[in-house]
Design a protein around this motif. Structure first.
Motif, PDB file in Angstrom:
ATOM      1  N   GLN A  91       0.825  -1.211   0.000  1.00 35.64           N
ATOM      2  CA  GLN A  91       0.000   0.000   0.000  1.00 35.64           C
ATOM      3  C   GLN A  91       0.858   1.260   0.000  1.00 35.64           C
ATOM      4  OE1 GLN A  91      -2.770   0.319   3.258  1.00 35.64           O
ATOM      5  NE2 GLN A  91      -3.998   1.847   2.224  1.00 35.64           N
ATOM      6  N   THR A  92       1.914   1.252   0.818  1.00 38.11           N
ATOM      7  CA  THR A  92       2.820   2.410   0.856  1.00 38.11           C
ATOM      8  C   THR A  92       3.471   2.621  -0.506  1.00 38.11           C
ATOM      9  OG1 THR A  92       3.292   1.953   3.177  1.00 38.11           O
ATOM     10  CG2 THR A  92       4.816   3.406   2.022  1.00 38.11           C
ATOM     11  N   PHE A  93       3.855   1.529  -1.148  1.00 42.01           N
ATOM     12  CA  PHE A  93       4.438   1.589  -2.494  1.00 42.01           C
ATOM     13  C   PHE A  93       3.466   2.251  -3.463  1.00 42.01           C
ATOM     14  CE2 PHE A  93       3.681  -1.053  -6.335  1.00 42.01           C
ATOM     15  CZ  PHE A  93       4.677  -0.542  -7.151  1.00 42.01           C
ATOM     16  N   GLU A  94       2.222   1.826  -3.423  1.00 40.27           N
ATOM     17  CA  GLU A  94       1.227   2.369  -4.340  1.00 40.27           C
ATOM     18  C   GLU A  94       0.982   3.856  -4.077  1.00 40.27           C
ATOM     19  OE1 GLU A  94      -3.464   1.902  -5.502  1.00 40.27           O
ATOM     20  OE2 GLU A  94      -2.695   2.250  -3.499  1.00 40.27           O
ATOM     21  N   GLN A  95       0.881   4.228  -2.805  1.00 35.30           N
ATOM     22  CA  GLN A  95       0.588   5.625  -2.459  1.00 35.30           C
ATOM     23  C   GLN A  95       1.679   6.564  -2.967  1.00 35.30           C
ATOM     24  OE1 GLN A  95       0.060   5.353   1.778  1.00 35.30           O
ATOM     25  NE2 GLN A  95      -2.111   4.804   1.631  1.00 35.30           N
ATOM     26  N   LYS A  96       2.933   6.131  -2.853  1.00 37.61           N
ATOM     27  CA  LYS A  96       4.037   6.977  -3.318  1.00 37.61           C
ATOM     28  C   LYS A  96       4.006   7.139  -4.835  1.00 37.61           C
ATOM     29  CE  LYS A  96       7.366   6.321   0.418  1.00 37.61           C
ATOM     30  NZ  LYS A  96       8.732   5.898   0.789  1.00 37.61           N
ATOM     31  N   ILE A  97       3.671   6.049  -5.520  1.00 44.30           N
ATOM     32  CA  ILE A  97       3.618   6.111  -6.984  1.00 44.30           C
ATOM     33  C   ILE A  97       2.431   6.948  -7.452  1.00 44.30           C
ATOM     34  CG2 ILE A  97       3.353   4.770  -9.102  1.00 44.30           C
ATOM     35  CD1 ILE A  97       6.030   4.347  -7.791  1.00 44.30           C
ATOM     36  N   MET A  98       1.283   6.763  -6.806  1.00 38.90           N
ATOM     37  CA  MET A  98       0.046   7.398  -7.281  1.00 38.90           C
ATOM     38  C   MET A  98       0.082   8.921  -7.170  1.00 38.90           C
ATOM     39  SD  MET A  98      -1.854   5.032  -8.500  1.00 38.90           S
ATOM     40  CE  MET A  98      -3.578   5.474  -8.505  1.00 38.90           C
ATOM     41  N   ARG A  99       0.960   9.443  -6.345  1.00 33.39           N
ATOM     42  CA  ARG A  99       1.077  10.900  -6.273  1.00 33.39           C
ATOM     43  C   ARG A  99       1.487  11.482  -7.619  1.00 33.39           C
ATOM     44  NH1 ARG A  99       4.675  10.312  -1.043  1.00 33.39           N
ATOM     45  NH2 ARG A  99       3.073   9.775   0.489  1.00 33.39           N
ATOM     46  N   THR A 100       2.187  10.661  -8.416  1.00 29.95           N
ATOM     47  CA  THR A 100       2.639  11.111  -9.727  1.00 29.95           C
ATOM     48  C   THR A 100       1.462  11.404 -10.650  1.00 29.95           C
ATOM     49  OG1 THR A 100       4.533   9.668  -9.419  1.00 29.95           O
ATOM     50  CG2 THR A 100       4.186  10.526 -11.640  1.00 29.95           C
ATOM     51  N   ILE A 101       0.342  10.710 -10.422  1.00 28.20           N
ATOM     52  CA  ILE A 101      -0.821  10.870 -11.299  1.00 28.20           C
ATOM     53  C   ILE A 101      -1.364  12.298 -11.245  1.00 28.20           C
ATOM     54  CG2 ILE A 101      -3.195  10.068 -11.712  1.00 28.20           C
ATOM     55  CD1 ILE A 101      -2.395   7.368 -10.791  1.00 28.20           C
ATOM     56  N   ASN A 102      -1.065  13.006 -10.178  1.00 28.32           N
ATOM     57  CA  ASN A 102      -1.590  14.378 -10.024  1.00 28.32           C
ATOM     58  C   ASN A 102      -1.231  15.250 -11.228  1.00 28.32           C
ATOM     59  OD1 ASN A 102      -2.677  13.718  -7.559  1.00 28.32           O
ATOM     60  ND2 ASN A 102      -0.863  14.359  -6.408  1.00 28.32           N
ATOM     61  N   TYR A 103      -0.037  15.038 -11.811  1.00 30.15           N
ATOM     62  CA  TYR A 103       0.304  15.841 -12.987  1.00 30.15           C
ATOM     63  C   TYR A 103       0.367  14.974 -14.250  1.00 30.15           C
ATOM     64  CZ  TYR A 103       5.072  14.124 -12.013  1.00 30.15           C
ATOM     65  OH  TYR A 103       6.175  13.343 -11.771  1.00 30.15           O
ATOM     66  N   LYS A 104      -0.100  13.740 -14.146  1.00 30.94           N
ATOM     67  CA  LYS A 104      -0.301  12.845 -15.289  1.00 30.94           C
ATOM     68  C   LYS A 104       0.878  12.827 -16.258  1.00 30.94           C
ATOM     69  CE  LYS A 104      -5.319  13.117 -15.102  1.00 30.94           C
ATOM     70  NZ  LYS A 104      -5.394  11.903 -14.295  1.00 30.94           N
ATOM     71  N   PRO A 105       1.970  12.216 -15.883  1.00 26.86           N
ATOM     72  CA  PRO A 105       3.079  12.059 -16.839  1.00 26.86           C
ATOM     73  C   PRO A 105       2.669  11.101 -17.952  1.00 26.86           C
ATOM     74  CG  PRO A 105       3.473  10.737 -14.890  1.00 26.86           C
ATOM     75  CD  PRO A 105       2.261  11.569 -14.594  1.00 26.86           C
ATOM     76  N   LYS A 106       3.365  11.169 -19.043  1.00 21.22           N
ATOM     77  CA  LYS A 106       3.015  10.309 -20.175  1.00 21.22           C
ATOM     78  C   LYS A 106       3.564   8.899 -20.000  1.00 21.22           C
ATOM     79  CE  LYS A 106       2.597  10.280 -25.145  1.00 21.22           C
ATOM     80  NZ  LYS A 106       1.146  10.120 -25.144  1.00 21.22           N
ATOM     81  N   VAL A 107       4.735   8.800 -19.352  1.00 23.35           N
ATOM     82  CA  VAL A 107       5.385   7.500 -19.190  1.00 23.35           C
ATOM     83  C   VAL A 107       5.822   7.322 -17.725  1.00 23.35           C
ATOM     84  CG1 VAL A 107       7.234   5.971 -19.955  1.00 23.35           C
ATOM     85  CG2 VAL A 107       6.237   7.617 -21.551  1.00 23.35           C
TER      86      VAL A 107
END
Length: 589
Positions: A461-477
């Motif tokens: 869960q901690t792994f996912e939470q750290k990654i999902m913060r990236t979605i806020n600015y929606k990178p392409k890759v």
């Protein structure tokens, strides 16, 4: 069958008359030591002393013949005292025999299903905690006999036994104290002056003779408390085993089996260390099982490997299981020839022997060492110790293991690293580095994450939470570097799947350096197909080149982040020129 025969033949390989003589000598010495201990352990467990003798004879011989260690000496042990006494108080002696029988079946099945190696996964703070707790219970349980207190009732609860001692402290017997001190001094000094003679035997004989000659009938004895010990072979008796009793006794039976497995395998490991040999853990469990299945039919209590007696066996020259068989035969002859005399042994003579056993098994140095660490292991140790003393061994081991697993899971989850990285421009090989990622130096279109450690239920869960913060600015890759992820469970796969599904709506996920176990897991769940086989790479550089080919070049124009070497030219170029350079970058090797 052939494997068993081969193993048995190896135990007696190159056996000779000289080795037989060594086994006989070692067996006689250990047998002499086992007699007072067998009676003492039985009495402390709340049963008649002869039952301890029966256990020493039958279980001792069977464990040596059927077990997986050439040097193992089996019989009643101090570790069993609290749990056996609790069963006797709660269920009665007959049910103790049934519980021992059930424990034997459990032990045998543990060996059959090759669970011998699982015992090594029990954390040391748990074993030290309950071993030290057992030692405290044994030591305190002998205070009343040491002082010769009258009218003391035995209770299962530790606090109740302490209160009994305090309530009856005025009834102390000076003759009992004198007898106990004589035995204690003899036990402590004998190894220093005559190390080849067993201290417990000297202490028992000397204190008994003095008590009989100088102040007869002044101290409680085995005979006055339990009746005379019969000088006859143990008689076979059927056990009244019913379905209701099995259901009632299965939990204490499991407790006996687990403790017996731990004690016997620890003893076998000690023997390995002393002899540079290797025991068969699964065969040892099966041997322990056979012994505990058979012994109850002759009135014997549960038995296991005895570390101190096994060590004594080795020190006196034992070379094969024959010494263990001899030890049982010696005890049998003593029972037949000298049983009537054993009735005169004062209970005060037995008390210091058990107290010394408790002191030696207390693991006090290890206990203090773990305490000094002031870590999660300290908490596990104290919880297991306190529950052993104030509740019971079964609850202590259960809670100790659960707490150890929780703390281990927490530590493992904290060890998982998920950090954003970029290639270091100062490195010749463009090695990725988390320290160079800043607000002004971070590609808006490509996010690279370095993941280290197992992705399991405690960390996913901690792994996912750290990654999902990236979605806020929606990178392409999104590039996930998973070369240092050795393991992923279904929970970790589920969170990874969530990340993939979210990013797939607006971009793509690339994975690099995937190890064998995580790869198999993703294939089994179908996640690898969702990600796409073309999106898996061996090296990060390959994934970055692929990612650069997916960029929206319009967004690169005027970008000042310069996260990659190619960014300088992409940022300064107009759209058409940048598009041509992008194609050139992706086509170059």
């Amino acid at each position: 069958m052939l494997k068993k025969f081969k193993y048995s033949s190896e135990r007696f390989e190159n056996y000779s008359l000289q080795k037989l003589q060594k086994d006989i000598f070692a067996g006689v010495v250990v047998g002499v030591i086992a007699i007072p201990l067998g009676m003492a352990f039985a009495i402390a467990s709340g049963v008649k002393p002869e039952y301890g003798i029966y256990t020493t004879i039958i279980a001792g011989i069977l464990i040596s013949i059927c077990g997986g260690s050439k040097y193992q000496i089996g019989g009643p042990t101090g570790a069993f005292i609290p749990i056996l006494f609790g069963i006797v108080i709660t269920y009665g002696f007959e049910n103790l025999l049934i519980a021992g029988f059930l424990a034997g079946i459990i032990l045998f099945l543990m060996g059959v299903f090759k669970l011998g190696l699982l015992i090594q996964f029990i954390p040391k703070p748990v074993t030290i905690g309950f071993t030290t707790g057992i030692a405290v219970i044994i030591f305190v349980g002998q205070i009343s006999n040491f002082l010769g207190l009258a009218g003391v009732e035995k209770h299962e609860a530790f606090i109740d036994n302490i209160l009994e001692i305090l309530i009856n402290i005025n009834s102390l017997n000076i003759y009992s104290i004198l007898t106990a001190l004589i035995c204690l001094v003899s036990v402590l000094l004998t190894p220093k002056f005559v190390p080849k003679i067993p201290g417990p035997l000297i202490g028992l004989l000397l204190s008994t003779l003095i008590a009989v000659w100088l102040y007869p009938n002044q101290v409680p004895t085995i005979g006055s408390t339990f009746g005379n010990i019969p000088s006859e072979l143990p008689k076979f008796q059927m056990l009244d085993i019913t379905y209701e009793r099995i259901i009632e006794l299965i939990r204490p039976a499991f407790a006996i089996a687990i403790l017996g497995a731990i004690e016997s395998l620890l003893s076998a490991v000690v023997a390995d260390g002393m002899t540079k040999s290797k025991h068969n853990s699964n065969r040892e469990l099966m041997g322990q099982g056979v012994a505990n299945i058979v012994t109850p039919f002759f009135g014997g209590v549960p038995a296991t490997g005895a570390i101190a007696r096994t060590a004594t066996n080795i020190k006196n020259g034992a070379v094969s299981p024959i010494s263990g068989v001899v030890h049982g035969i010696v005890v049998l002859f003593v029972l037949l020839l000298f049983a009537p005399y054993a009735s005169s042994i004062p209970l005060a003579s037995m008390a210091p022997i058990l107290m010394v056993v408790a002191w030696n098994m207390s693991e006090r140095k290890e206990f203090l060492h773990i305490l000094k660490t002031k870590s999660g292991d300290t908490l596990v140790l104290l919880v297991t110790f306190l529950l052993t003393v104030f509740v019971n061994l079964t609850v202590a081991v259960e809670f100790g293991l659960i707490l150890a697993v929780i703390l281990f899971t927490k530590r493992m989850s904290e060890s998982v690293i998920t950090e954003k990285v970029l290639p270091n421009p100062h490195s010749k090989t463009d090695k990725v580095d988390p320290t160079i990622v800043t607000d002004t130096h971070d590609c808006p279109q490509i996010s690279i994450y370095n993941i280290e450690g197992p992705l399991f239920f405690g960390a996913a869960q901690t792994f996912e939470q750290k990654i999902m913060r990236t979605i806020n600015y929606k990178p392409k890759v999104l590039i996930l570097r998973m070369g240092k992820v050795p393991y992923i469970d279904t929970t970790g796969e589920s969170y990874l799947s969530s990340i993939v599904n979210d990013f797939s709506k607006n971009g793509i996920v690339l994975i690099t350096g995937l190890n064998q176990q995580p790869e198999k897991m993703l294939i089994k769940t179908g996640l690898s197909d969702i990600i796409g086989k073309e999106h898996f790479f061996e090296r990060t550089g390959e994934a970055i080149n692929y990612a650069l080919a997916q960029l929206d070049v319009k967004k690169c124009s005027g970008c000042k982040h310069f996260a990659f070497r190619e960014c300088v030219s992409l940022s300064k170029s107009d759209f058409k020129e940048a598009e041509e350079k992008r194609k050139l970058i992706t086509s170059s090797p």
